[in-house]
Write a protein that holds these residues in place. Structure first.
Motif, short mmCIF file in Angstrom:
data_model
loop_
_atom_site.label_atom_id
_atom_site.label_comp_id
_atom_site.label_asym_id
_atom_site.label_seq_id
_atom_site.Cartn_x
_atom_site.Cartn_y
_atom_site.Cartn_z
N GLN A 6 28.91 22.10 -25.09
CA GLN A 6 29.95 21.01 -24.69
C GLN A 6 29.75 20.01 -25.39
O GLN A 6 30.95 19.13 -25.39
CB GLN A 6 29.87 20.88 -23.21
CG GLN A 6 30.40 22.12 -22.22
CD GLN A 6 31.62 22.43 -22.40
OE1 GLN A 6 32.52 22.14 -23.02
NE2 GLN A 6 31.95 23.23 -21.41
N LEU A 7 28.86 19.53 -26.05
CA LEU A 7 28.82 18.21 -26.69
C LEU A 7 28.82 18.02 -28.16
O LEU A 7 28.05 18.99 -28.74
CB LEU A 7 27.44 17.37 -25.96
CG LEU A 7 27.35 17.25 -24.40
CD1 LEU A 7 26.14 16.33 -24.22
CD2 LEU A 7 28.63 16.65 -23.81
N GLU A 8 29.13 17.31 -28.49
CA GLU A 8 29.29 17.07 -30.14
C GLU A 8 27.90 16.50 -30.48
O GLU A 8 27.27 15.74 -30.00
CB GLU A 8 30.32 15.71 -30.46
CG GLU A 8 30.38 15.37 -31.81
CD GLU A 8 31.36 16.16 -32.54
OE1 GLU A 8 31.75 17.25 -32.29
OE2 GLU A 8 31.67 16.03 -33.80
N LYS B 114 17.97 17.86 -32.42
CA LYS B 114 19.33 17.10 -32.54
C LYS B 114 19.77 16.36 -31.35
O LYS B 114 19.04 16.31 -30.20
CB LYS B 114 20.38 18.41 -32.60
CG LYS B 114 20.35 19.25 -33.77
CD LYS B 114 21.28 20.26 -33.82
CE LYS B 114 20.98 21.02 -35.21
NZ LYS B 114 22.14 22.03 -35.38
N ILE B 115 20.67 15.26 -31.83
CA ILE B 115 21.13 14.17 -30.69
C ILE B 115 22.39 14.47 -30.50
O ILE B 115 23.39 14.67 -31.09
CB ILE B 115 21.14 12.88 -31.33
CG1 ILE B 115 19.44 12.47 -31.69
CG2 ILE B 115 21.48 11.83 -30.46
CD1 ILE B 115 19.15 11.31 -32.46
N TYR B 116 22.58 14.68 -29.15
CA TYR B 116 23.85 14.88 -28.52
C TYR B 116 24.50 13.74 -27.57
O TYR B 116 25.69 13.50 -27.43
CB TYR B 116 23.99 16.14 -27.52
CG TYR B 116 23.69 17.50 -28.45
CD1 TYR B 116 24.77 18.14 -28.98
CD2 TYR B 116 22.21 17.81 -28.76
CE1 TYR B 116 24.60 19.18 -29.83
CE2 TYR B 116 22.20 18.81 -29.57
CZ TYR B 116 23.08 19.55 -29.96
OH TYR B 116 22.80 20.77 -30.79
N ASN B 117 23.52 12.89 -27.11
CA ASN B 117 23.92 11.77 -26.13
C ASN B 117 23.09 10.59 -26.27
O ASN B 117 21.75 10.92 -26.82
CB ASN B 117 23.89 12.44 -24.56
CG ASN B 117 22.65 12.91 -24.27
OD1 ASN B 117 21.70 13.26 -25.13
ND2 ASN B 117 22.26 12.92 -23.03
N ILE B 118 23.53 9.49 -26.07
CA ILE B 118 22.80 8.27 -26.28
C ILE B 118 22.66 7.58 -24.97
O ILE B 118 23.68 7.45 -24.27
CB ILE B 118 23.71 7.48 -27.39
CG1 ILE B 118 24.08 8.35 -28.50
CG2 ILE B 118 22.90 6.01 -27.73
CD1 ILE B 118 25.00 7.56 -29.67
N PRO B 119 21.61 7.07 -24.82
CA PRO B 119 21.34 6.25 -23.36
C PRO B 119 22.05 5.04 -23.23
O PRO B 119 22.03 4.07 -24.45
CB PRO B 119 19.92 6.07 -23.37
CG PRO B 119 19.23 6.87 -24.55
CD PRO B 119 20.21 7.19 -25.39
N LEU B 120 22.92 5.04 -22.26
CA LEU B 120 23.46 3.55 -21.82
C LEU B 120 22.94 2.57 -21.09
O LEU B 120 22.80 1.45 -21.10
CB LEU B 120 24.95 4.01 -21.66
CG LEU B 120 25.99 2.81 -21.12
CD1 LEU B 120 26.40 2.22 -22.60
CD2 LEU B 120 27.11 3.12 -20.46
N ILE C 210 30.21 12.76 -26.78
CA ILE C 210 31.49 12.94 -27.07
C ILE C 210 31.75 14.45 -26.79
O ILE C 210 30.56 15.29 -27.16
CB ILE C 210 31.69 12.72 -28.71
CG1 ILE C 210 31.68 11.17 -28.82
CG2 ILE C 210 33.19 13.40 -29.09
CD1 ILE C 210 31.87 10.66 -30.25
N ALA C 211 32.66 14.96 -26.39
CA ALA C 211 32.76 16.46 -26.14
C ALA C 211 32.98 16.93 -27.42
O ALA C 211 33.60 16.53 -28.69
CB ALA C 211 34.11 16.49 -25.27
N LYS C 212 32.41 18.17 -27.49
CA LYS C 212 32.55 18.93 -28.63
C LYS C 212 34.10 19.24 -29.05
O LYS C 212 34.38 19.44 -30.16
CB LYS C 212 31.65 20.44 -28.59
CG LYS C 212 31.62 20.91 -29.94
CD LYS C 212 30.49 22.18 -29.87
CE LYS C 212 30.33 22.91 -31.07
NZ LYS C 212 29.55 24.15 -30.77
#
Lengths: 300, 471
Positions: B151-153, B184-190, B364-366
């Motif tokens: 689901q993720l870019e 791989k990186i799909y999400n970034i800690p906020l 970001i959504a794929k």
């Protein structure tokens, strides 16, 4: 010609009731059930766009899962416990409030009905406070009779926490069935009891020979309804009070379905549990109806 | 109360700045998923105020200028942002979206937020029509699961050189580096937070109890606490991830000589990691607490609020929790209660303290329809200005490094900062376990705390699940 037209109008009238009902039934009952059956044959997280067809593997996996068996056991424990608890207490109250005239009957009827107007969620939260080992009412009450403060963790024992879910579940259900049975008892002609009194029958004898046979249909409906609502609806009280814990000891099929489908992302497996609930509900309904079959007593 | 919140936010910001250094503590541990990082960038982050000063004064103007620099194509069309509203509230999201909208007037930004948004938007994700940008927090969203579900870019290449709207390299701005899934990186800690153990400093001072720095000191003071009639330790048995996150995982790292790769191996479903001596030693520390009667018996059946209330009433001396605890219970904190905090109490004397971090991420959504806007929004939110805004509006630490000091921080934040800036602290990057394995560990830990199983039973139970999952 006129007869045909009347017949046609009658059929149209019947159809105007049947067809919309059937359409709604198909949309809101048949379709979800069919969809649940369909999903149960897929390996699907519940979030992915793709689903892998795996046939009956979810069912095979389900029967190998010890928590599923424990959930089934807990569900039937609650079914039996609630049927016995609710029917005994509701019948007791119904008889007490109808057969023995006293001034406060209306007041008590309202009081006993109150749990039915409270959301099950609120009941769960309320009983969580009652069972709280540190600040709960139950331990505080027991501490009145002991030298040391009682700190029992009522919901913390894996072997018998499921027992602790019975009192709130029973408490929440009594009022509705009490009202149902009161209505049935009030339909029994007073002359039956008067005749029994003249014959010298005791109150117990009157209860077993007049009251129970004449309200049996309502009792049967109550028992079936308790069974079905328990198998399908224990999820709420379990989830609010224990979330199936500790260590899955209070898991019921509904809570395990939720856990697997939405917490552990096995939607297909969750759907398979849903199918299991459906099948067990149907089987249990049929079995109970046979067990409760009784010659109908008609009031003249 | 307002001041208190403001101070908490400012304190959290100080913590952020300090966590950048904490990353150095973990750098020695040779992880692929390293918690960062780069002294040069840290220095830059704290000294270079060029872009951030303007952004702080007028975030929208600055953001707009930078987001639509001449060499950047103008953003147009619809852009949807999904954000869960939980303990951090939605003030920041409302503000940052308004700022981004102001900076990109030709873009139509749609905010999809709320406490139930994850459930509400699920059909869209399943149907291949997801929002463009997602904040992964709250129930029913799990980053590992979203990655596995495709689901993720994949942001691996983009993030390598991506710069924020101030022109700073985003990776250099992060106190906590992104988790990697198969490299791989799909999400970034906020959001950045830390698990740890809390106590009431005022109570300890009054009773003359020593604040623990290692496991032996913890046991020693717990003996005194118990003798004084107070229960030493309470946890949230209904949600055992609290005791796992704040006690067990740091204990595993300590027992593994400070090397947190054992946890990463566990997250990668390597059976041998669960069977390691480090895990057994750590589980033995829970058994020690249990057998000494230090664990409040009420723990097993109560939720986080109940356990936190009992802790605030001084019925229990220590509680494993996250840095959000004081903010979460702000309305119920008794007068004079003074939070003490240490990221871990399971290390032996002389060993480094271990901080197990907890993050909420963005992605970001794929299938996003407006990926340009989504990338631009990432560049927008990971700016110092937005970090400052986050701290102010959410009352929680952001994952963006920056000197937003003004240190009227609550003492527990100072404590946390002190530990996290200390080179002797090992900072564990956030790790997401497989949901089945995580549940198995939670159940097993609960069972361990009440004596239903022993450490071998814990390992057996969990590895059975791991083997099944790894198939």
């Amino acid at each position: 010609m006129e007869a045909g037209s009347a017949k046609w109008q009658r059929n149209l009238f019947i159809a105007s009731f049947i067809i919309p009902t059937f359409v709604f039934f198909c949309i809101f009952t048949i379709y979800p059930v069919a969809k649940g059956l369909y999903y149960s044959m897929f390996d699907w997280s519940g979030m992915a766009q793709t689903k892998d067809f795996i046939g009956l593997d979810n069912f095979k996996e389900m029967f190998k899962d010890p928590i599923v068996w424990r959930s089934i056991g807990n569900d039937y424990f609650l079914v039996v416990g609630k049927i016995v608890g609710i029917m005994v207490i509701a019948t007791f109250f119904a008889v007490a409030l109808t057969r023995f005239n006293f001034k406060m009957a209306g007041f008590f009827r309202s009081i006993f009905f109150i749990p039915n107007v409270i959301s099950v969620v609120v009941i769960g939260v309320l009983w969580n406070f009652i069972y709280n080992p540190q600040i709960g009412f139950l331990n505080a009450f027991l501490s009145l009779f002991t030298d040391e403060k009682v700190t029992i963790t009522w919901l913390g024992f894996t072997n018998h926490t499921i027992w602790m879910l019975l009192p709130p579940a029973i408490w929440a259900g009594i009022g509705f069935y009490m009202i149902l049975l009161i209505a049935a008892i009030q339909n029994i002609p007073a002359s039956y009891y008067e005749a029994a009194d003249l014959e010298g029958a005791t109150q117990w004898r009157q209860f077993w020979s007049i009251t129970v046979p004449l309200i049996w249909e309502q009792m049967k409906v109550s028992i079936l309804n308790i069974m079905m609502t328990t198998l399908n609806g224990s999820f709420v009280i379990v989830w609010i009070m224990t979330e199936g814990g500790p260590d899955n000891s209070t898991q019921v099929m509904g809570s395990y379905l939720y856990q697997m489908a939405f917490r552990q992302y096995h939607f297909g497996f969750g759907a398979a549990i849903g199918v299991l609930i459906l099948v067990l509900s149907l089987i249990t309904t049929v079995v109970l109806q046979r067990l409760l079959r009784h010659e109908t007593v008609e009031l003249s | 109360m307002m001041n208190k919140k403001k101070y908490a936010a400012m304190g959290a910001a100080v913590l952020l700045a300090s966590v950048s250094l904490a990353g150095c503590g973990s750098k020695d541990n040779n992880s692929n998923n390293t918690a960062s990082t780069n002294n040069a960038s840290t220095n830059n982050a704290s000294t270079n105020n060029g872009g951030s000063t303007n952004a702080t004064n007028d975030g929208s103007t600055n953001g707009g200028t930078n987001a639509t620099t001449p060499d950047t194509p103008k953003l147009t069309g619809d852009f949807e942002v999904q954000y869960f509203v939980g303990g951090y509230g939605d003030k920041w999201w409302t503000k940052v979206i308004a700022d981004f909208q102001a900076a990109n007037p030709d873009l139509h930004v749609k905010a999809l937020g709320g406490p139930k948004i994850n459930e509400q938007n699920k059909p869209r994700w399943i149907g291949g029509n997801p929002p463009d940008f997602v904040y992964i927090d709250g129930p029913e969203l799990n980053d590992r699961q979203m990655v596995e579900d495709g689901q993720l870019e994949d942001l691996t290449d983009w993030i390598k050189d991506a710069k924020n709207v101030d022109g700073d390299k985003i990776l250099d701005m992060l106190a906590q580096q992104p988790q990697q899934f198969d490299g791989k990186i799909y999400n970034i800690p906020l959001v950045l937070n830390s698990w740890g153990i809390f106590w009431n400093k005022a109570l300890f001072k009054e009773k003359g109890w020593q604040e623990p720095q290692d496991f032996q000191q913890f046991l020693d003071v717990s003996d005194k606490i118990k003798a004084a009639g107070t229960t030493p330790f309470i946890h949230t048995g209904k949600y055992p991830y609290y005791i796992n996150g704040a006690f067990l995982y740091p204990a595993i790292v300590s027992a593994n000589n400070g090397d947190y790769t054992v946890l990463q191996d566990m997250a990668a479903n390597k059976v041998e990691a669960f069977e390691s001596d480090a895990v057994k030693t750590a589980l033995g520390k829970i058994v020690t607490l249990r057998d000494k009667g230090f664990i409040d018996k009420a723990s097993i059946q109560i939720n986080h609020t109940d356990s936190q209330m009992l802790f605030l009433q001084n019925k229990d001396a220590f509680i494993p929790n996250g840095l959000w605890l004081p903010n979460e219970m702000s309305k119920d904190i008794p007068q004079g209660f003074d939070f003490g905090f240490i990221p871990s109490i399971t290390q032996d004397a002389g060993q480094k303290i271990v901080a197990n971090t907890s993050t909420a991420t963005v992605a970001i959504a794929k299938n996003a329809k407006n990926k340009d806007a989504a990338h631009a929004f990432l560049q927008f939110v990971f700016s110092k200005a937005q970090a400052s805004q986050w701290a102010e509006l959410s009352g929680a630490p952001s994952n963006i490094k920056g000197d937003i000091s003004a240190s009227n921080a609550p003492s527990f934040v100072k404590d946390a900062a002190k530990y996290l800036t200390d080179p002797n602290t090992i900072v564990i990057p956030t790790i997401t376990f497989n949901a089945d394995v995580d549940k198995a560990m939670q159940d097993a830990t609960d069972a361990l705390t009440i004596g239903k199983i022993d450490p071998a039973g814990w390992v057996k139970r969990v590895t059975d699940v791991v083997k099944k999952v790894a198939k």
